[in-house]
Design a protein around this motif. Structure first.
Motif, PDB file in Angstrom:
ATOM      1  N   VAL A  72       0.851  -1.201   0.000  1.00  0.00           N
ATOM      2  CA  VAL A  72       0.000   0.000   0.000  1.00  0.00           C
ATOM      3  C   VAL A  72       0.887   1.252   0.000  1.00  0.00           C
ATOM      4  N   PRO A  73       0.851   2.043  -1.093  1.00  0.00           N
ATOM      5  CA  PRO A  73       1.679   3.249  -1.125  1.00  0.00           C
ATOM      6  C   PRO A  73       1.014   4.417  -0.396  1.00  0.00           C
ATOM      7  N   VAL A  74       1.850   5.382   0.068  1.00  0.00           N
ATOM      8  CA  VAL A  74       1.327   6.629   0.655  1.00  0.00           C
ATOM      9  C   VAL A  74       1.560   7.732  -0.374  1.00  0.00           C
ATOM     10  N   LEU A  75       0.478   8.369  -0.842  1.00  0.00           N
ATOM     11  CA  LEU A  75       0.553   9.312  -1.967  1.00  0.00           C
ATOM     12  C   LEU A  75      -0.075  10.650  -1.577  1.00  0.00           C
ATOM     13  N   ALA A  76       0.219  11.681  -2.363  1.00  0.00           N
ATOM     14  CA  ALA A  76      -0.375  12.996  -2.095  1.00  0.00           C
ATOM     15  C   ALA A  76      -0.409  13.800  -3.386  1.00  0.00           C
ATOM     16  N   ASN A  77      -1.263  14.835  -3.399  1.00  0.00           N
ATOM     17  CA  ASN A  77      -1.401  15.686  -4.587  1.00  0.00           C
ATOM     18  C   ASN A  77      -0.667  17.013  -4.458  1.00  0.00           C
TER      19      ASN A  77
END
Ligand SMILES: C[S@@+](CC[C@H](N)C(=O)[O-])C[C@H]1O[C@@H](n2cnc3c(N)ncnc32)[C@H](O)[C@@H]1O
Length: 263
Positions: free
Chosen positions: A7-12
């Motif tokens: 599960v990756p941790v992503l952001a915009n």
């Protein structure tokens, strides 16, 4: 236990991006998305959201927010006499035991106990669940209200746990256990959407029976195990007493009475 999903941790945004990398580093998660990700964590204005991309039905992301919904209402209206969990753990007006919640999950039970004045150390071995809980606690702890104060009594230690046997030097009054139990057909139909997502991510805790012995060794006074009403005893061991609520029961294993000393 190895996590079933990557599960990756992503952001915009740039601000969230830096914090997302810190979260990924803290919990040993990746920062790279993949086409076949079943789950992704997104940091959105500081709020960590779990998205289930392959869910069979439309679902809102899962977030730990102690200020919203049932949790917030329950914390503010909890009364000692109405809470089976309080009876099981042994909270009274005079005594609020220190507790290790060794299967913390999303911190819902711990929040009820903290609302009754208990101090809790939380252990959660699944890194994605731990990251969600940590984010919810950090946001709540910044608020100067009853919920913020309640969450300040909840301390997430990390993913090292009773089975890895590391990092427990203090002796809590009570160890609380609520491992995942495989759902039967009828229970499955009743499970709410956010819990379906949680169950899909975590699976069932096949090694749960192994928790009872180290929990008994760690607790000063008692171990409390939450079980569905239909489930067998943890590790097949009969408890000293049981407190029943509508869907669950609490099996209580007494090591010694709250007034008894160790010798
Ligand atoms: C049913 S959930 C707990 C729910 C929690 N009581 C609440 O109120 O939110 C069980 C959790 O225990 C965790 N768990 C299971 N075995 C564990 C272990 N040995 N150490 C730490 N966490 C464990 C699972 O990853 C899962 O998140």
């Amino acid at each position: 236990m190895t996590a079933k999903f990557r599960v990756p941790v992503l952001a915009n945004s740039d601000a969230d991006n830096i914090a997302a990398k810190t979260i990924a580093g803290r919990w040993g998660l990746t920062s790279e998305a993949a086409d076949n990700d079943a789950f992704q964590l997104w940091l959105n204005d500081g709020i960590l959201e779990l998205h289930w991309l392959q869910s069979p039905q439309k679902m809102s992301p899962l977030v730990v927010d102690f200020h919203q919904g049932k949790a917030a209402y329950r914390a503010q209206h909890t009364q000692l006499k109405n809470e089976a969990i309080a009876k099981a753990v042994g909270v009274s007006g005079q005594f609020q035991p220190s507790i290790v919640d060794a299967t913390a999950g999303l911190g819902r039970d711990a929040f009820v106990l903290a609302g009754l004045g208990c101090n809790l150390q939380l252990i959660e071995r699944h890194p994605v669940v731990a990251a969600l809980l940590d984010n919810g606690l950090q946001r709540a702890q910044q608020e100067a209200d009853f919920i913020g104060e309640t969450c300040q009594r909840m301390h997430l230690i990390g993913t090292d746990n009773l089975l890895t046997g590391k990092g427990f030097t203090h002796e809590p009054d009570v160890v609380y256990l609520d491992p995942m139990y495989p759902k039967t057909g009828k229970q499955k139909a009743q499970v709410k959407k956010d819990m379906q997502m949680f169950q899909q991510l975590v699976g069932s805790d096949e090694d749960a029976d192994n928790l009872l012995e180290p929990a008994m060794a760690l607790a000063k006074y008692r171990v409390v195990v939450k079980r569905p009403n239909s489930a067998p005893f943890l590790a097949g061991r009969e408890p000293n007493s049981q407190i029943k609520s509508k869907k669950h029961r609490f099996d209580v294993y007494i090591k010694r009475g709250f007034n008894e000393s160790a010798n």
